[in-house]
Enzyme design. Sequence first.
Site, short mmCIF file in Angstrom:
data_model
loop_
_atom_site.label_atom_id
_atom_site.label_comp_id
_atom_site.label_asym_id
_atom_site.label_seq_id
_atom_site.Cartn_x
_atom_site.Cartn_y
_atom_site.Cartn_z
N GLY A 11 0.81 -1.22 0.00
CA GLY A 11 0.00 0.00 0.00
C GLY A 11 0.83 1.25 0.00
O GLY A 11 0.48 2.26 0.63
N HIS A 12 1.95 1.25 -0.74
CA HIS A 12 2.92 2.35 -0.65
C HIS A 12 2.42 3.67 -1.25
O HIS A 12 3.02 4.71 -1.02
CB HIS A 12 4.22 1.96 -1.35
CG HIS A 12 4.14 1.97 -2.86
ND1 HIS A 12 3.52 0.97 -3.57
CD2 HIS A 12 4.56 2.88 -3.77
CE1 HIS A 12 3.59 1.25 -4.86
NE2 HIS A 12 4.22 2.40 -5.01
N LEU A 15 -2.02 6.79 2.08
CA LEU A 15 -1.64 7.71 3.15
C LEU A 15 -0.61 7.08 4.07
O LEU A 15 0.43 7.69 4.36
CB LEU A 15 -2.90 8.09 3.94
CG LEU A 15 -2.71 8.91 5.21
CD1 LEU A 15 -2.19 10.29 4.89
CD2 LEU A 15 -4.03 9.00 5.98
N GLY A 17 1.11 3.94 3.77
CA GLY A 17 2.25 3.33 3.11
C GLY A 17 3.26 4.34 2.59
O GLY A 17 4.47 4.17 2.76
N TYR A 137 -15.42 -3.38 8.36
CA TYR A 137 -13.99 -3.04 8.34
C TYR A 137 -13.34 -3.44 9.67
O TYR A 137 -12.25 -4.04 9.69
CB TYR A 137 -13.82 -1.55 8.09
CG TYR A 137 -12.39 -1.07 8.11
CD1 TYR A 137 -11.57 -1.25 7.01
CD2 TYR A 137 -11.88 -0.41 9.22
CE1 TYR A 137 -10.25 -0.80 7.02
CE2 TYR A 137 -10.56 0.04 9.24
CZ TYR A 137 -9.75 -0.15 8.14
OH TYR A 137 -8.45 0.29 8.15
N PRO A 164 -3.41 2.56 14.90
CA PRO A 164 -3.35 4.03 14.82
C PRO A 164 -4.73 4.66 14.98
O PRO A 164 -5.75 4.08 14.60
CB PRO A 164 -2.79 4.28 13.42
CG PRO A 164 -3.18 3.08 12.63
CD PRO A 164 -3.18 1.92 13.59
N THR A 165 -4.75 5.84 15.54
CA THR A 165 -5.97 6.62 15.64
C THR A 165 -6.28 7.24 14.27
O THR A 165 -5.64 6.91 13.27
CB THR A 165 -5.82 7.70 16.73
OG1 THR A 165 -7.08 8.30 16.98
CG2 THR A 165 -4.81 8.77 16.32
N HIS A 180 -12.38 10.32 4.82
CA HIS A 180 -12.57 10.52 6.25
C HIS A 180 -12.85 12.00 6.53
O HIS A 180 -12.71 12.86 5.67
CB HIS A 180 -11.34 10.05 7.02
CG HIS A 180 -11.21 8.56 7.04
ND1 HIS A 180 -10.33 7.87 6.23
CD2 HIS A 180 -11.83 7.61 7.79
CE1 HIS A 180 -10.43 6.58 6.47
NE2 HIS A 180 -11.33 6.39 7.41
N ARG A 210 -12.87 13.50 18.39
CA ARG A 210 -11.95 12.68 17.61
C ARG A 210 -10.50 13.10 17.87
O ARG A 210 -10.21 14.25 18.16
CB ARG A 210 -12.24 12.80 16.11
CG ARG A 210 -13.56 12.20 15.68
CD ARG A 210 -13.56 10.69 15.76
NE ARG A 210 -14.82 10.13 15.29
CZ ARG A 210 -15.88 9.92 16.05
NH1 ARG A 210 -15.84 10.26 17.35
NH2 ARG A 210 -16.99 9.39 15.56
#
Length: 314
Positions: A11-12, A15, A17, A137, A164-165, A180, A210
């Site tokens: 997934g490079h 975001l 990767g 998910y 990760p948040t 998002h 958040r």
Amino acid sequence: MQKDSVIYVSGHKGLVGSSIVRALDRQGFTNVIYRTSSELDLRDAAQVEEFFRQHAIEYVFCAAAKVGGIVANDTYPADFIRDNLIIQTNLIDASYRHQVSKLLFLGSTCIYPRLAPQPLKEEYLLTGELEETNKPYAVAKIAGITMCQSYNRQYGTRFISAMPTNLYGPNDNFHPQNSHVLPSLLRKFHEARVEGKPFVDVWGSGTPLREFLHCDDLAEACLYLMEHYEGNDIVNIGVGQDISIRELAELIGDIVGYEGEIRFDASKPDGTPRKLVDVTRINQLGWQSRISLREGIQWTYEWFLQSQQQLQYR
């Protein structure tokens, strides 16, 4: 990890990767490999097997995933659970069979129960009902965590999992419907300022809280864990502070320079009321975030302005 270790980042282009690739480059790692989805379909077990057979991969960062916001999760639930289960299963199993030295699996804080006590501690996993809006998910990610732990127990692998948040930064998805909240608002406020719109509508009541972590902070944390953490327990990665969606909208409006009205549509779903992670574990390991929210959003907006031509079709 040695500077010449063979390191695969899945997934490079995404975001997460892309931020890990940048961090590896900054720290002088010289043998980082990656493939686009057209070159290597991670949903195809045969392709993944052949890729691992051809390369003597020593370390794997599992950053490939199908991701999206509330709208995307609600619209494509089958895609979210299917694609993520297949991708992570292929990567984890191939890493075991080809004797990868260590693997870092990236989950998400959406794995925690919807009404879990705040801040979210790692031990709250599987102690209550999940948030319905992103349940497919979350279930996939929980399966990935469990798979890593199970391989460690049965096969003695060194597979670690980090949660990760909420993330943001360069190479994020800025689509107004499928992204998002932070990148979606950034684009929305930018377009409202450019077009001179008198108001901006924001989904929900504005009250949910958040936490937001810049992707470069995340990448540094991932490298730190890969080199300093051994264990079967998951590790949260976050800032340890949160902000309301209303305050976030106001902050983004200020950074973008939008001077119109901000309206909140309470008929739209809010999602989880609050999502703040407890970062005690990773702080005790010796890592903590460094990029402030205002600073991170300013950097992200600058990148967005430089990248609009490429982003207009996303």
